[in-house]
Design an enzyme around this catalytic site. Structure first.
Site, PDB file in Angstrom:
ATOM      1  N   ASN A 195       0.863  -1.183   0.000  1.00  0.00           N
ATOM      2  CA  ASN A 195       0.000   0.000   0.000  1.00  0.00           C
ATOM      3  C   ASN A 195       0.900   1.233   0.000  1.00  0.00           C
ATOM      4  OD1 ASN A 195      -1.869   2.003   0.438  1.00  0.00           O
ATOM      5  ND2 ASN A 195      -2.450   1.353   2.508  1.00  0.00           N
ATOM      6  N   TRP A 196       1.055   1.835  -1.171  1.00  0.00           N
ATOM      7  CA  TRP A 196       1.967   2.990  -1.280  1.00  0.00           C
ATOM      8  C   TRP A 196       1.378   4.254  -0.665  1.00  0.00           C
ATOM      9  CZ3 TRP A 196       4.237   2.893  -6.994  1.00  0.00           C
ATOM     10  CH2 TRP A 196       5.111   1.808  -7.112  1.00  0.00           C
ATOM     11  N   LYS A 197       0.080   4.233  -0.357  1.00  0.00           N
ATOM     12  CA  LYS A 197      -0.591   5.433   0.172  1.00  0.00           C
ATOM     13  C   LYS A 197      -0.339   6.631  -0.771  1.00  0.00           C
ATOM     14  CE  LYS A 197      -0.309   3.315   4.658  1.00  0.00           C
ATOM     15  NZ  LYS A 197      -0.318   3.458   6.101  1.00  0.00           N
ATOM     16  N   HIS A 241      -9.822   1.114   4.802  1.00  0.00           N
ATOM     17  CA  HIS A 241      -8.556   1.401   5.499  1.00  0.00           C
ATOM     18  C   HIS A 241      -8.813   2.447   6.585  1.00  0.00           C
ATOM     19  CE1 HIS A 241      -4.492   2.652   6.359  1.00  0.00           C
ATOM     20  NE2 HIS A 241      -4.080   1.540   5.775  1.00  0.00           N
ATOM     21  N   GLU A 245      -7.158   4.887   7.584  1.00  0.00           N
ATOM     22  CA  GLU A 245      -6.863   6.282   7.222  1.00  0.00           C
ATOM     23  C   GLU A 245      -8.035   6.902   6.453  1.00  0.00           C
ATOM     24  OE1 GLU A 245      -3.071   5.536   5.389  1.00  0.00           O
ATOM     25  OE2 GLU A 245      -2.185   5.182   7.361  1.00  0.00           O
ATOM     26  N   GLU A 297      -5.875  -5.057  10.590  1.00  0.00           N
ATOM     27  CA  GLU A 297      -4.921  -3.958  10.745  1.00  0.00           C
ATOM     28  C   GLU A 297      -5.285  -3.155  11.990  1.00  0.00           C
ATOM     29  OE1 GLU A 297      -2.744  -2.724   7.028  1.00  0.00           O
ATOM     30  OE2 GLU A 297      -4.555  -1.530   7.068  1.00  0.00           O
ATOM     31  N   GLY A 306       1.759   2.474  10.897  1.00  0.00           N
ATOM     32  CA  GLY A 306       2.700   3.592  10.785  1.00  0.00           C
ATOM     33  C   GLY A 306       3.327   4.023  12.096  1.00  0.00           C
ATOM     34  N   SER A 354       2.872  -1.820  10.574  1.00  0.00           N
ATOM     35  CA  SER A 354       4.298  -1.804  10.903  1.00  0.00           C
ATOM     36  C   SER A 354       5.006  -3.112  10.573  1.00  0.00           C
ATOM     37  CB  SER A 354       4.499  -1.429  12.382  1.00  0.00           C
ATOM     38  OG  SER A 354       4.047  -0.106  12.615  1.00  0.00           O
ATOM     39  N   GLY A 363       2.746  -1.123   4.397  1.00  0.00           N
ATOM     40  CA  GLY A 363       2.661   0.301   4.077  1.00  0.00           C
ATOM     41  C   GLY A 363       4.047   0.860   3.826  1.00  0.00           C
TER      42      GLY A 363
HETATM   43  P1  PGA Z   1       2.436   0.542   7.765  1.00  0.00           P
HETATM   44  O1  PGA Z   1       1.015   0.700   7.072  1.00  0.00           O
HETATM   45  O2  PGA Z   1       3.048  -0.726   7.224  1.00  0.00           O
HETATM   46  O3  PGA Z   1       3.200   1.768   7.362  1.00  0.00           O
HETATM   47  O4  PGA Z   1       2.204   0.466   9.233  1.00  0.00           O
HETATM   48  C1  PGA Z   1       0.178  -0.403   6.882  1.00  0.00           C
HETATM   49  C2  PGA Z   1      -1.120   0.035   6.280  1.00  0.00           C
HETATM   50  O5  PGA Z   1      -1.586   1.127   6.568  1.00  0.00           O
HETATM   51  O6  PGA Z   1      -1.715  -0.689   5.488  1.00  0.00           O
END
Ligand code: PGA
Length: 249
Positions: free
Chosen positions: A8-10, A93, A95, A165, A171, A211, A232
């Site tokens: 997931n490149w966001k 997600h 976010e 998640e 993150g 993470s 991520g």
């Molecule tokens: P992260 O993000 O690996 O940076 O914790 C995971 C995600 O949001 O899917």
């Protein structure tokens, strides 16, 4: 069932050139891997240039809208994604739930739209730090999952992936302990049994995100029995992402 490794490149990288570089570097580093499917989910705008390059790697999107077409400013339809070779869509997600106030009802509509259009949803569920402290984890996961899958027909159920998640792990560098994650995978499996019966529940991929690094990815699969990983920030570092791929195969 094949393991699913989702990047997931966001909202990264910052331009198309960097996106193509990252994609190509990852692609070149993947040797023929049996038993694993790598899915890269870039921002929408990079999909056209990555589409033509996407051998060995599947493409995913980070969201979609739930209507087919029309006056929906700023939105992207499932058919548009399909036309660019997208196979998977990350939905729910945390976010998006937090920043765009996306509700379980909206996520449910998106899940249905994806499945009806032939896209495979990766549905994210997980508790916040506060919900964890209050002992509400199971309740939250059950609610998010039951709502996301409300009136989703059985015939589509095998196309669904569930990503556990925990919000507090995303993150933060604070990845979830393996036994704790395993408890959540079991819970998800149980909910799927309740909703669709054993056969479908056993065929559902349940993956972990939050993470994940090259140092901890393999233990979710080998010890925690996850069917894959959602990565991520570590997916933006081609070297580390390739290490993750190698560590789980
Ligand atoms: P992260 O993000 O690996 O940076 O914790 C995971 C995600 O949001 O899917």
């Amino acid at each position: 069932m094949k393991l699913l490794l989702v990047a997931n490149w966001k909202m990264n990288p910052q331009n198309e050139k960097e996106a193509i570089n990252l994609f190509e570097t990852v692609k070149k580093g993947i040797k023929k891997k049996k038993g694993i499917e790598v899915v890269i989910c870039p921002p929408f705008v990079y999909l056209p240039s990555l589409h033509s390059r996407s051998k060995m790697v599947s493409l995913g999107a980070q969201n979609v809208f739930y209507k087919e077409k029309g006056a929906f400013t700023g939105e992207i339809s499932a058919a548009m994604l399909k036309s660019l070779g997208v196979a998977y869509v990350i939905l729910g997600h945390s976010e998006v739930r937090i920043n765009l106030k996306e509700t379980d009802e909206i996520i449910n509509k998106k899940v249905k739209e994806c499945l009806e259009s032939g896209l495979r949803p990766i549905i994210c569920v997980g508790e916040t730090e506060e919900e964890k402290q209050k002992g509400q984890k199971a309740e939250v996961i059950e609610r998010q999952l039951a709502k996301a899958l409300e009136r989703v027909p059985r015939k589509y159920a095998k196309k669904i992936t569930i990503a556990y998640e925990p919000v507090w792990a995303i993150g933060t560098g604070q990845n979830c302990q393996i036994d704790e994650a395993m408890g959540s995978f079991l819970l998800v499996r149980k909910i799927m049994v309740k909703l669709y019966g054993k056969e479908i529940a056993n065929a559902t991929r349940i993956i972990y995100g939050g993470s994940v690094t090259a140092g901890n990815a393999a233990s979710y699969i080998n010890e925690g029995l996850a069917n894959g990983i959602l990565v991520g920030s570590a997916s933006l570092d081609s070297k580390e992402f390739l290490q993750i791929i190698n560590s789980i195969t």
